[in-house]
Write an enzyme that holds these catalytic residues in place. Structure first.
Site, PDB file in Angstrom:
ATOM      1  N   ASP A 156      41.513  39.537  44.134  1.00  0.00           N
ATOM      2  CA  ASP A 156      42.198  38.378  44.737  1.00  0.00           C
ATOM      3  C   ASP A 156      42.810  37.528  43.627  1.00  0.00           C
ATOM      4  O   ASP A 156      42.326  36.455  43.290  1.00  0.00           O
ATOM      5  CB  ASP A 156      41.191  37.553  45.557  1.00  0.00           C
ATOM      6  CG  ASP A 156      41.829  36.302  46.168  1.00  0.00           C
ATOM      7  OD1 ASP A 156      43.066  36.260  46.288  1.00  0.00           O
ATOM      8  OD2 ASP A 156      41.071  35.365  46.511  1.00  0.00           O
ATOM      9  N   ALA A 184      40.825  39.799  33.461  1.00  0.00           N
ATOM     10  CA  ALA A 184      40.389  40.830  34.409  1.00  0.00           C
ATOM     11  C   ALA A 184      40.849  42.225  33.987  1.00  0.00           C
ATOM     12  O   ALA A 184      40.104  43.202  34.127  1.00  0.00           O
ATOM     13  CB  ALA A 184      40.916  40.504  35.801  1.00  0.00           C
ATOM     14  N   CYS A 236      48.601  36.533  47.107  1.00  0.00           N
ATOM     15  CA  CYS A 236      49.042  35.253  47.665  1.00  0.00           C
ATOM     16  C   CYS A 236      50.479  34.961  47.248  1.00  0.00           C
ATOM     17  O   CYS A 236      50.932  33.830  47.305  1.00  0.00           O
ATOM     18  CB  CYS A 236      48.101  34.122  47.225  1.00  0.00           C
ATOM     19  SG  CYS A 236      47.980  33.953  45.447  1.00  0.00           S
ATOM     20  N   ASP A 241      36.042  36.378  36.056  1.00  0.00           N
ATOM     21  CA  ASP A 241      37.104  35.377  36.000  1.00  0.00           C
ATOM     22  C   ASP A 241      37.331  35.024  34.536  1.00  0.00           C
ATOM     23  O   ASP A 241      36.437  35.188  33.705  1.00  0.00           O
ATOM     24  CB  ASP A 241      36.723  34.115  36.791  1.00  0.00           C
ATOM     25  CG  ASP A 241      37.940  33.307  37.239  1.00  0.00           C
ATOM     26  OD1 ASP A 241      38.308  33.370  38.430  1.00  0.00           O
ATOM     27  OD2 ASP A 241      38.535  32.609  36.380  1.00  0.00           O
ATOM     28  N   ARG A 290      37.156  36.728  54.052  1.00  0.00           N
ATOM     29  CA  ARG A 290      35.790  36.696  53.515  1.00  0.00           C
ATOM     30  C   ARG A 290      34.769  36.965  54.618  1.00  0.00           C
ATOM     31  O   ARG A 290      33.752  37.610  54.399  1.00  0.00           O
ATOM     32  CB  ARG A 290      35.524  35.341  52.862  1.00  0.00           C
ATOM     33  CG  ARG A 290      36.384  35.069  51.640  1.00  0.00           C
ATOM     34  CD  ARG A 290      36.061  33.690  51.096  1.00  0.00           C
ATOM     35  NE  ARG A 290      36.955  33.275  50.030  1.00  0.00           N
ATOM     36  CZ  ARG A 290      37.541  32.087  49.978  1.00  0.00           C
ATOM     37  NH1 ARG A 290      37.330  31.181  50.921  1.00  0.00           N
ATOM     38  NH2 ARG A 290      38.326  31.773  48.968  1.00  0.00           N
TER      39      ARG A 290
HETATM   40  N1  SAH Z   1      39.257  34.660  44.617  1.00  0.00           N
HETATM   41  C1  SAH Z   1      39.205  33.217  44.510  1.00  0.00           C
HETATM   42  C2  SAH Z   1      40.521  32.591  44.235  1.00  0.00           C
HETATM   43  C3  SAH Z   1      41.254  33.171  43.083  1.00  0.00           C
HETATM   44  S1  SAH Z   1      42.289  32.047  42.282  1.00  0.00           S
HETATM   45  C4  SAH Z   1      38.622  32.614  45.778  1.00  0.00           C
HETATM   46  O1  SAH Z   1      38.422  33.340  46.737  1.00  0.00           O
HETATM   47  O2  SAH Z   1      38.418  31.405  45.807  1.00  0.00           O
HETATM   48  C5  SAH Z   1      42.633  32.960  40.857  1.00  0.00           C
HETATM   49  C6  SAH Z   1      41.503  32.997  39.844  1.00  0.00           C
HETATM   50  O3  SAH Z   1      41.870  33.922  38.856  1.00  0.00           O
HETATM   51  C7  SAH Z   1      41.234  31.693  39.133  1.00  0.00           C
HETATM   52  O4  SAH Z   1      39.879  31.378  39.213  1.00  0.00           O
HETATM   53  C8  SAH Z   1      41.657  31.945  37.665  1.00  0.00           C
HETATM   54  O5  SAH Z   1      40.784  31.322  36.733  1.00  0.00           O
HETATM   55  C9  SAH Z   1      41.515  33.430  37.579  1.00  0.00           C
HETATM   56  N2  SAH Z   1      42.397  34.116  36.639  1.00  0.00           N
HETATM   57  C10 SAH Z   1      43.716  33.899  36.409  1.00  0.00           C
HETATM   58  N3  SAH Z   1      44.194  34.826  35.556  1.00  0.00           N
HETATM   59  C11 SAH Z   1      43.151  35.639  35.245  1.00  0.00           C
HETATM   60  C12 SAH Z   1      43.011  36.804  34.425  1.00  0.00           C
HETATM   61  N4  SAH Z   1      44.040  37.315  33.770  1.00  0.00           N
HETATM   62  N5  SAH Z   1      41.810  37.379  34.371  1.00  0.00           N
HETATM   63  C13 SAH Z   1      40.751  36.894  35.042  1.00  0.00           C
HETATM   64  N6  SAH Z   1      40.840  35.801  35.838  1.00  0.00           N
HETATM   65  C14 SAH Z   1      42.020  35.190  35.938  1.00  0.00           C
END
Ligand code: SAH
Length: 400
Positions: free
Chosen positions: A301, A281, A341, A252, A214
């Site tokens: 991410d 997403a 991750c 999200d 970041r």
């Molecule tokens: N980028 C974030 C961490 C991501 S954790 C940071 O830097 O803190 C993963 C995230 O993806 C979570 O907030 C979860 O709600 C979201 N998520 C999981 N599956 C998803 C999907 N299919 N579409 C959109 N968001 C999703």
């Protein structure tokens, strides 16, 4: 207070990997004729012997799981007690102090800090712990006392809600062990403030592991339009907004995460630049494409698409599809930040999926930087599973 532990005997040659530094014992490596696994309780501490009877360490055992033992020490004299826990937590703390001036970090990162099954995130005087094994669960009261004595915290919460606990035969629960549950906790990362939910949020409430990536992002976003996909509270997007991005869109599927984005945008005085988009997403990006949107920087991410080895095929496909959608939204010569991750998704495999996506769209991608998991998530070189974050920075251009 020196009790003697029962022994567990390994089959011939099965001590080799452990002698080389790994700490996991798999159930098929145990000589169950000599030492039946069934004769041990979940979480019992044992002395581990090679097939010739030589002691190679002390471990805790769970007879019901595939990883049936985790070495906690190479010394036969080690005792899994308060002194042990205290020493390991203090050692973990001094490693963090090499990198961080303020106590906002992952204080304990399981196997990599010699405390298998335990994660503790520290948010100033609020501590959020996660226990994932029966052996560590038995030490919960000891951990609580140790944290109390070392830090006199305002709050210690056990966020024991990860699904892997089921395999260990452990219940899922959240418990406030010390103090009271604060509604939110204020942290600061890369010059950006975040109010984070330490209860009912995701994992421990914050993903410290991406802070280096970041920060790197902040150096390249001034005046840029940024799309932060899988944003959670906007770790990437809001830090970009604070660093001078002209516009940020956070995507999200969780409405509470996006409420957090809005509130944290206001907290940092960047609410006028930040909008949110709730939904899956994969679907949201298709809509953004169909509307003709483009961004100078797109960040992907996602949660781990490859949680277990056997998910590699479907997970790889997921990474390829989401990166392909992302590339279609990047302006010519713009930037794609693509993270994973998933430990089981190797660096090369992720790179390959992005390259496949780019080729399919007839684009050229150039990997110009990478970020690793932050220093509060150390890697144990003998345990590849402790290394999991990959973050790629690509420039995306028309095909050459
Ligand atoms: N980028 C974030 C961490 C991501 S954790 C940071 O830097 O803190 C993963 C995230 O993806 C979570 O907030 C979860 O709600 C979201 N998520 C999981 N599956 C998803 C999907 N299919 N579409 C959109 N968001 C999703």
């Amino acid at each position: 207070m020196s009790e003697n532990y029962k022994s567990i005997r390994l089959k011939k040659n099965e001590e080799r990997r452990i002698k080389q530094g790994h700490v996991w014992i798999f159930s098929n490596e145990v000589d169950i004729k000599e030492t039946p696994l069934k004769s041990f309780e979940a979480g019992e501490v044992v002395t581990v012997e090679a097939s010739n009877g030589k002691v190679i360490g002390v471990a805790y055992i769970n007879p019901n799981t595939l990883i049936c033992g985790r070495i906690i020490s190479r010394s036969a004299k080690a005792r899994f007690n308060q002194g042990f826990i205290k020493k390991r937590i203090q050692a973990a703390q001094t490693l963090r102090e090499l990198s961080f001036d303020e106590p906002y970090y992952r204080l304990v990162f399981g196997d990599a800090d010699g405390l298998p099954g335990l994660v503790i995130d520290r948010f100033g005087d609020v501590f959020v712990a996660q226990i994932t094994t029966a052996g560590m669960e038995k030490m919960k009261d000891v951990i609580t006392t140790t944290i109390e004595n070392l830090y006199h915290p305002r709050t210690l919460i056990y966020s024991n809600e990860t699904s892997s606990r089921k395999l260990e035969g452990l219940p899922m629960y959240e418990e406030v062990a010390i103090g009271e549950l604060p509604e939110e906790v204020l942290i600061e990362e890369n010059g950006t403030k975040f109010n984070i939910p330490v209860s009912g949020g995701q994992k421990t409430g914050w993903f410290y592991d991406h802070r280096l990536g970041r920060k790197r992002l902040q150096e390249m976003v001034k005046g840029k339009r940024v799309l932060d996909v899988f944003s959670y509270l906007g770790g990437w997007g809001l830090e970009a907004a604070v660093a001078g991005a002209s516009e940020v869109v956070c995507v999200d599927s969780s409405s509470s995460a996006l409420d957090g984005v809005d509130r944290n945008a206001a907290l940092n005085g960047v609410a006028d630049k930040v909008t949110t988009y709730e939904g899956n997403a994969f679907d949201v990006l298709k809509v953004l494409i169909s509307e003709g949107n483009k961004y100078d920087v797109v960040i992907i991410d996602p949660p781990a698409f490859v949680k277990r080895k056997k998910d590699i095929r479907s997970g790889s496909e997921g990474y390829r599809r989401i990166n392909e959608l992302a590339i279609r939204l990047v302006e010519t010569d713009g930037i794609l930040v693509s993270a994973s991750c998933s430990h089981h998704m190797s660096r090369d495999a992720l790179l390959n999926q992005v390259q496949l996506a780019a080729r399919h769209l007839d684009r050229t991608v150039q990997l110009f930087d990478q970020a690793h998991q932050a220093p509060d998530h150390p890697v144990h070189p003998a345990i590849p599973e402790t290394e999991y974050i990959k973050t790629f920075f690509f420039r995306v251009s028309k095909a050459w």
